[in-house]
Design a protein around this motif. Structure first.
Motif, mmCIF file in Angstrom:
data_model
loop_
_atom_site.group_PDB
_atom_site.id
_atom_site.type_symbol
_atom_site.label_atom_id
_atom_site.label_comp_id
_atom_site.label_asym_id
_atom_site.label_seq_id
_atom_site.Cartn_x
_atom_site.Cartn_y
_atom_site.Cartn_z
ATOM 1 N N ARG A 15 0.838 -1.211 0.000
ATOM 2 C CA ARG A 15 0.000 0.000 0.000
ATOM 3 C C ARG A 15 0.871 1.259 0.000
ATOM 4 O O ARG A 15 0.349 2.377 -0.075
ATOM 5 C CB ARG A 15 -0.930 0.041 1.220
ATOM 6 C CG ARG A 15 -2.091 -0.940 1.227
ATOM 7 C CD ARG A 15 -2.948 -0.967 -0.008
ATOM 8 N NE ARG A 15 -3.402 0.325 -0.491
ATOM 9 C CZ ARG A 15 -4.008 0.516 -1.661
ATOM 10 N NH1 ARG A 15 -4.228 -0.503 -2.480
ATOM 11 N NH2 ARG A 15 -4.386 1.703 -2.047
ATOM 12 N N PRO A 17 3.000 4.351 -1.271
ATOM 13 C CA PRO A 17 2.791 5.134 -2.492
ATOM 14 C C PRO A 17 4.022 5.114 -3.399
ATOM 15 O O PRO A 17 5.147 4.939 -2.913
ATOM 16 C CB PRO A 17 2.580 6.541 -1.938
ATOM 17 C CG PRO A 17 3.414 6.576 -0.697
ATOM 18 C CD PRO A 17 3.405 5.182 -0.119
ATOM 19 N N ASN A 21 2.278 5.285 -9.484
ATOM 20 C CA ASN A 21 1.841 3.982 -8.950
ATOM 21 C C ASN A 21 2.497 2.812 -9.700
ATOM 22 O O ASN A 21 1.847 1.833 -10.046
ATOM 23 C CB ASN A 21 0.305 3.869 -9.005
ATOM 24 C CG ASN A 21 -0.222 2.760 -8.120
ATOM 25 O OD1 ASN A 21 0.464 2.275 -7.216
ATOM 26 N ND2 ASN A 21 -1.437 2.327 -8.385
ATOM 27 N N LEU A 56 12.615 8.045 -3.622
ATOM 28 C CA LEU A 56 11.635 8.445 -2.597
ATOM 29 C C LEU A 56 10.592 7.338 -2.418
ATOM 30 O O LEU A 56 10.193 7.005 -1.297
ATOM 31 C CB LEU A 56 10.943 9.756 -2.987
ATOM 32 C CG LEU A 56 11.784 11.035 -2.942
ATOM 33 C CD1 LEU A 56 10.961 12.234 -3.435
ATOM 34 C CD2 LEU A 56 12.306 11.324 -1.531
ATOM 35 N N SER A 57 10.163 6.745 -3.535
ATOM 36 C CA SER A 57 9.150 5.681 -3.465
ATOM 37 C C SER A 57 9.712 4.456 -2.746
ATOM 38 O O SER A 57 9.011 3.809 -1.951
ATOM 39 C CB SER A 57 8.678 5.289 -4.876
ATOM 40 O OG SER A 57 8.177 6.415 -5.568
ATOM 41 N N ARG A 111 -4.450 5.487 4.242
ATOM 42 C CA ARG A 111 -3.900 6.686 3.598
ATOM 43 C C ARG A 111 -4.109 6.643 2.083
ATOM 44 O O ARG A 111 -4.003 5.602 1.463
ATOM 45 C CB ARG A 111 -2.390 6.783 3.886
ATOM 46 C CG ARG A 111 -1.733 8.005 3.268
ATOM 47 C CD ARG A 111 -0.312 7.712 2.819
ATOM 48 N NE ARG A 111 -0.252 6.603 1.903
ATOM 49 C CZ ARG A 111 -0.444 6.693 0.589
ATOM 50 N NH1 ARG A 111 -0.718 7.852 0.044
ATOM 51 N NH2 ARG A 111 -0.380 5.603 -0.168
ATOM 52 N N LEU A 189 -2.187 4.838 -12.942
ATOM 53 C CA LEU A 189 -3.093 5.919 -12.528
ATOM 54 C C LEU A 189 -4.443 5.734 -13.197
ATOM 55 O O LEU A 189 -4.558 5.880 -14.423
ATOM 56 C CB LEU A 189 -2.480 7.265 -12.938
ATOM 57 C CG LEU A 189 -1.093 7.550 -12.337
ATOM 58 C CD1 LEU A 189 -0.401 8.699 -13.076
ATOM 59 C CD2 LEU A 189 -1.214 7.867 -10.849
ATOM 60 N N LEU A 275 2.668 17.465 -6.328
ATOM 61 C CA LEU A 275 2.799 18.264 -7.565
ATOM 62 C C LEU A 275 4.270 18.170 -7.990
ATOM 63 O O LEU A 275 4.988 19.166 -8.012
ATOM 64 C CB LEU A 275 2.398 19.720 -7.283
ATOM 65 C CG LEU A 275 0.969 19.941 -6.741
ATOM 66 C CD1 LEU A 275 0.787 21.381 -6.256
ATOM 67 C CD2 LEU A 275 -0.083 19.607 -7.807
#
Ligand SMILES: Cc1cc2nc3c(=O)[nH]c(=O)nc-3n(C[C@H](O)[C@H](O)[C@H](O)COP(=O)(O)O)c2cc1C
Length: 343
Positions: A15, A17, A21, A56-57, A111, A189, A275
């Motif tokens: 799950r 993020p 995706n 980051l993911s 979330r 997405l 963004l």
């Protein structure tokens, strides 16, 4: 700790993020540890050329694994060991005690990214709370003044993104606008997550299919305009600022920080709408740096944040249940005997 017990929880960890995706993480179960790596097929080489959002993911995934394991009482630790050539971020391994975190699996599960209307932005207490999370890792969270200047920057960034055929082709690959496509329930997405109604989804699909022909006729501007005005949907805009000189391993670490800030927002009843285009496009990132008076390369993420007017749709995952996990994991990647308890 029994790594097999962690393996049973893995679908919850999915799950986490990820940009577009794509769910780029890959777990390799070994005798003493679980290596967290990534599949380049799920990276975004055109839109995320430097790999910032990939890392980051991955960090968001690692933090999610630690939270889910801790909530189940499993003692799991993270040993960062970034190796670009081996496509490895590090290892999850048995620790002395469960990871200390205020978050629960239910937070991970509930979330969501929220691209719709916010009834309010983050108040001073929430900003202070997410700032404190970032500060503990040497960074900061800053409020971006959401005036006309930011709206203009967003328009510039959107136009630039849509003017690049490689970025658009990549976006198209991850858009899920056809509900009969089996991938609709797996990754990417979806129209519903993007807040597109049937007509808008059909229009976007047709425009992207004709991109090559329509590009010289101004399609990038049209596509940018079709995205609407996210800033008109309420909320405030926050920037995650990293310490100077963040390397690849540091970016993974900051993905963990990003996850903690999103979960802090979630537990306060708020959600984020990233963004990233503002950071991806050098000119708008530079302008943000000037607005915030920080070195632009220290800005690793920007999101609109607020209290959702209505719950956002749930995004898809490739691995939803334990049975999916078994089907998705190549047998040769699993060297752990199911009864092998360690730690
Ligand atoms: C590093 C990162 C960058 C992202 N950038 C964007 C973005 O620019 N625009 C956007 O709408 N969503 C962005 N997202 C949100 C993802 O699309 C979202 O996490 C994914 O679709 C899964 O949905 P969920 O967050 O609701 O679980 C980003 C997520 C991450 C982790």
């Amino acid at each position: 700790m029994d790594l097999a017990a962690f393996r049973a929880l893995e679908p919850l960890c999915w799950r986490a993020p990820s940009a577009h995706n794509t769910q780029p993480w890959r777990l390799r179960y070994e005798r003493w540890a679980v290596t967290v790596g990534w599949d380049p097929a799920d990276a975004l080489p055109a839109g995320d050329r430097a790999g910032r959002d990939l890392r980051l993911s991955l960090g968001a995934f690692v933090e999610t694994c630690l939270i889910v394991a801790a909530d189940a009482g499993l003692r799991l630790d993270w040993a960062a060991d970034h190796d670009e050539a081996d496509r490895r971020a590090g290892r999850l391994r048995p620790g002395r005690q469960p990871y200390r975190t205020p978050f629960r699996t239910a937070d991970v599960w509930d979330r969501r990214t929220h691209r719709g209307r916010f009834t309010a932005g983050p108040d001073a207490d929430v900003v202070a709370a997410v700032d404190a999370v970032a500060r503990r890792a040497g960074g900061a969270v800053r409020v971006v003044p959401a005036a006309g200047r930011l709206r203009a920057l967003l328009r510039t960034a959107d136009r630039q993104v849509y003017a690049d055929p490689a970025v658009v082709a990549e976006l198209r690959r991850w858009l899920r606008l056809d509900r009969s496509d089996p991938r609709y329930r797996a990754d990417g997405l979806t129209d519903s997550c993007l807040g597109l109604d049937r007509a808008a989804a059909t229009g976007l699909r047709a425009a992207l299919a004709a991109y090559r022909v329509l590009r010289p006729l101004g399609l990038p501007r049209l596509l940018a305009a079709a995205g609407g005005d996210p800033l008109g949907q309420g909320g405030g805009v926050l920037a995650l600022v990293a310490p100077p000189g963040l390397d690849a391993a540091g970016q993974v670490e900051f993905g963990r920080v990003l996850m903690r800030t999103w979960l802090t927002l979630h537990t306060a009843g708020l959600a984020a709408h990233p963004l990233s285009q503002l950071v991806d496009v050098a000119a708008t990132r530079d302008a943000l740096g000037t607005l915030l008076d920080v070195a632009p390369e220290r800005i690793v993420h920007v999101a609109r944040v607020g209290r959702p007017a209505a719950p956002a749709p749930r995004s898809a995952r490739r691995v939803n249940r334990e049975s999916d996990l078994l089907a998705a994991t190549p047998l040769e990647a699993v060297s752990l005997h199911p009864r092998e308890a360690i730690g």
